[in-house]
Design an enzyme around this catalytic site. Structure first.
Site, PDB file in Angstrom:
ATOM      1  N   GLY A  65      47.371  91.339  60.033  1.00  0.00           N
ATOM      2  CA  GLY A  65      47.186  90.162  59.187  1.00  0.00           C
ATOM      3  C   GLY A  65      46.233  90.496  58.054  1.00  0.00           C
ATOM      4  N   ARG A  69      34.341  81.913  56.006  1.00  0.00           N
ATOM      5  CA  ARG A  69      33.944  83.131  56.716  1.00  0.00           C
ATOM      6  C   ARG A  69      32.437  83.387  56.727  1.00  0.00           C
ATOM      7  NH1 ARG A  69      35.139  87.612  55.570  1.00  0.00           N
ATOM      8  NH2 ARG A  69      35.445  88.353  57.679  1.00  0.00           N
ATOM      9  N   CYS A 107      26.724  69.487  52.065  1.00  0.00           N
ATOM     10  CA  CYS A 107      25.451  69.062  52.649  1.00  0.00           C
ATOM     11  C   CYS A 107      25.207  69.707  54.009  1.00  0.00           C
ATOM     12  CB  CYS A 107      25.441  67.551  52.775  1.00  0.00           C
ATOM     13  SG  CYS A 107      25.703  66.784  51.178  1.00  0.00           S
ATOM     14  N   GLU A 108      25.162  71.030  54.007  1.00  0.00           N
ATOM     15  CA  GLU A 108      24.827  71.807  55.210  1.00  0.00           C
ATOM     16  C   GLU A 108      24.171  73.089  54.744  1.00  0.00           C
ATOM     17  OE1 GLU A 108      27.299  72.664  58.383  1.00  0.00           O
ATOM     18  OE2 GLU A 108      28.504  70.834  58.226  1.00  0.00           O
TER      19      GLU A 108
HETATM   20  C1  PLP Z   1      45.273  87.076  64.516  1.00  0.00           C
HETATM   21  C2  PLP Z   1      46.251  87.926  65.199  1.00  0.00           C
HETATM   22  C3  PLP Z   1      46.731  89.076  64.576  1.00  0.00           C
HETATM   23  C4  PLP Z   1      46.247  89.551  63.244  1.00  0.00           C
HETATM   24  O1  PLP Z   1      44.904  89.918  63.266  1.00  0.00           O
HETATM   25  P1  PLP Z   1      44.262  90.637  61.995  1.00  0.00           P
HETATM   26  O2  PLP Z   1      42.892  90.951  62.417  1.00  0.00           O
HETATM   27  O3  PLP Z   1      44.301  89.636  60.887  1.00  0.00           O
HETATM   28  O4  PLP Z   1      45.084  91.834  61.692  1.00  0.00           O
HETATM   29  C5  PLP Z   1      47.692  89.816  65.245  1.00  0.00           C
HETATM   30  N1  PLP Z   1      48.154  89.442  66.459  1.00  0.00           N
HETATM   31  C6  PLP Z   1      47.707  88.344  67.081  1.00  0.00           C
HETATM   32  C7  PLP Z   1      48.243  87.992  68.415  1.00  0.00           C
HETATM   33  C8  PLP Z   1      46.748  87.553  66.486  1.00  0.00           C
HETATM   34  O5  PLP Z   1      46.294  86.464  67.106  1.00  0.00           O
END
Ligand code: PLP
Length: 418
Positions: free
Chosen positions: A280, A317, A348-349
């Site tokens: 991801g 993040r 406001c945090e």
């Molecule tokens: C979130 C997730 C990913 C991707 O994670 P990244 O760190 O963004 O690469 C892949 N597989 C599962 C099952 C996830 O929950």
């Protein structure tokens, strides 16, 4: 290693060849901007590394990192499949152009309605998180008389050595099935008419900069495959998760994909399973930028604050994971001097702080600052806290820019309330 962010000769930060200031002026701030070229090159970096190692690995983009349909479509057009974690993500994936045959459904708590939807569509693979979920999926598949291929998500009890909130492969995390249960489940579903256990999957955490935990996890996965086969079971697919980290700080180094591919080669390639990964962050993280305007430069005896128009609701993040985002000016000024700033949003945090005591170039009111590496878990995690609208998003591509999500209006913000 230096972070890479190109400036034109007249001092403009370029995003996909477009000056950041042009984007801020055209679309307003706060604004997420993505570089399509960087999305594509992140995808091809995986492909190249796997090719070089002689591996055929399907890449399923874990779309929870960035759900914008246009961002998803860029990766779909590269040839990626998709990993979804909810019915909502499944809906988006289909809208972005993925077909059910390209969808893997992961996630720790899939509802019956979500399972039914996925099984009816005939998705490529369900990644089951527990014996209990498997039981529900099997009953639903039987009732619908639809076939579904399932991988069991095993919990390898490996420490990914990343932030505690995004560690997922330890035995006391909520994810996955303990190794001891896996063989029993393969036996239980051996002759099920609709649900077929086809393999194993694992995902040990996110933002891993060290690839050593993968070697450990995949070695355990391979041993599990061998013992399942010894017990007479067929194991034909391995989905080896995502989680590879990206460079956020100037002194971090992203994992070497060739080294990662070598680990995959050495641990699981010899099993003859079809292989897939689910990255991801590493596909979208460094392709995204958050543009924000300085509302005021507030000076107190203790601090210089840059009060900016982006906040923790736009990019959670830093508040959530103490994350670092590099901050640069949209336009470099001639003054070389630096000032130490806290960069804070209007919410406001006290948690609404992007960074503390960071030396930065001098900023003045109305200057545009750009937070780098904001493409993953940025817009995707945004909320409307403090009645702040969801921000606009643009996609830049070789010098052109296109609005891919307009800013939410105030009327839209209250439209669901009756
Ligand atoms: C979130 C997730 C990913 C991707 O994670 P990244 O760190 O963004 O690469 C892949 N597989 C599962 C099952 C996830 O929950």
């Amino acid at each position: 290693m230096q972070l890479i962010y190109p400036y034109s000769s007249n001092g403009s930060l370029l995003i996909g060849g477009v000056p950041a200031l042009t984007l801020a002026e055209t679309y307003g701030t706060p604004l997420y901007a993505y570089d399509a070229g960087l999305l594509r090159s992140a995808y091809h970096a995986y492909k190249t590394a796997f090719d070089a190692a002689g591996l055929n690995v399907a890449i399923h983009y874990a779309c929870k990192a960035n759900l914008n349909l246009s961002v998803m479509r860029v990766l779909q057009e590269c040839g990626a499949g998709v990993d979804v974690t909810s019915g909502g993500e499944l809906f988006r994936a289909l809208k972005a152009g993925f077909t059910p045959a390209h969808v893997v459904f992961s996630g720790v708590g899939k509802t019956n309605a979500e399972l039914e939807e996925a099984i009816t569509l005939g998705i490529h693979q369900l990644n089951a998180e527990s014996a209990e979920e498997l039981e529900r999926a099997a009953a639903i598949a039987a009732r619908l008389n639809k076939h579904i291929a399932v991988c069991l998500r095993v919990n390898p009890d490996v420490d990914a050595k990343t932030h505690a909130k995004i560690t997922t492969g330890k035995k006391d995390n909520k994810f996955g099935i303990p190794f001891e249960q896996v063989e029993t489940l393969f036996a239980t579903y051996k002759n099920h008419a609709q649900l077929k256990l086809v393999g194993l999957t694992t995902h040990i955490g996110s933002q891993l900069l060290d690839v050593a935990p993968y070697r450990e996890a995949y070695t355990r996965l391979a041993a599990m495959v061998q013992s399942l086969r010894a017990a007479g079971h067929t194991v034909e697919r391995l989905d080896i998760g995502g989680g590879l980290g990206i460079q956020y700080t100037p002194d971090q180094q992203a994992p070497n994909l060739n080294e990662y591919a070598r680990i995959v080669h050495e641990t699981v390639a010899g099993l003859g399973c079809s292989l897939a990964i689910e990255p991801g962050r590493s596909l979208v993280g460094n392709a995204g930028y958050l543009l924000t305007k300085v509302i005021d430069v507030k000076k107190t005896p203790a601090k210089n604050y840059l009060v900016v128009d982006a906040a923790m609701n736009d990019l959670a993040r830093p508040a959530m994971y103490d994350a670092y985002h590099h901050i640069v000016p949209a336009l470099k000024t001639s003054s070389a001097s630096a000032t130490v700033y806290d960069v804070v949003g209007p919410i406001c945090e006290t948690g609404d702080t992007f960074t503390k005591d960071r030396p930065l170039p001098v900023f003045e009111r109305d200057d545009v600052a750009v937070l780098l590496s904001a493409g993953a878990y940025g817009a995707a995690m945004a909320s409307t806290y403090n009645a702040r609208p969801l921000v606009a998003e643009v996609l830049c591509n070789a010098g052109t820019h296109t609005l891919i999500r307009r800013r939410q209006t105030r009327d839209e913000m209250i439209a669901l309330e009756v």
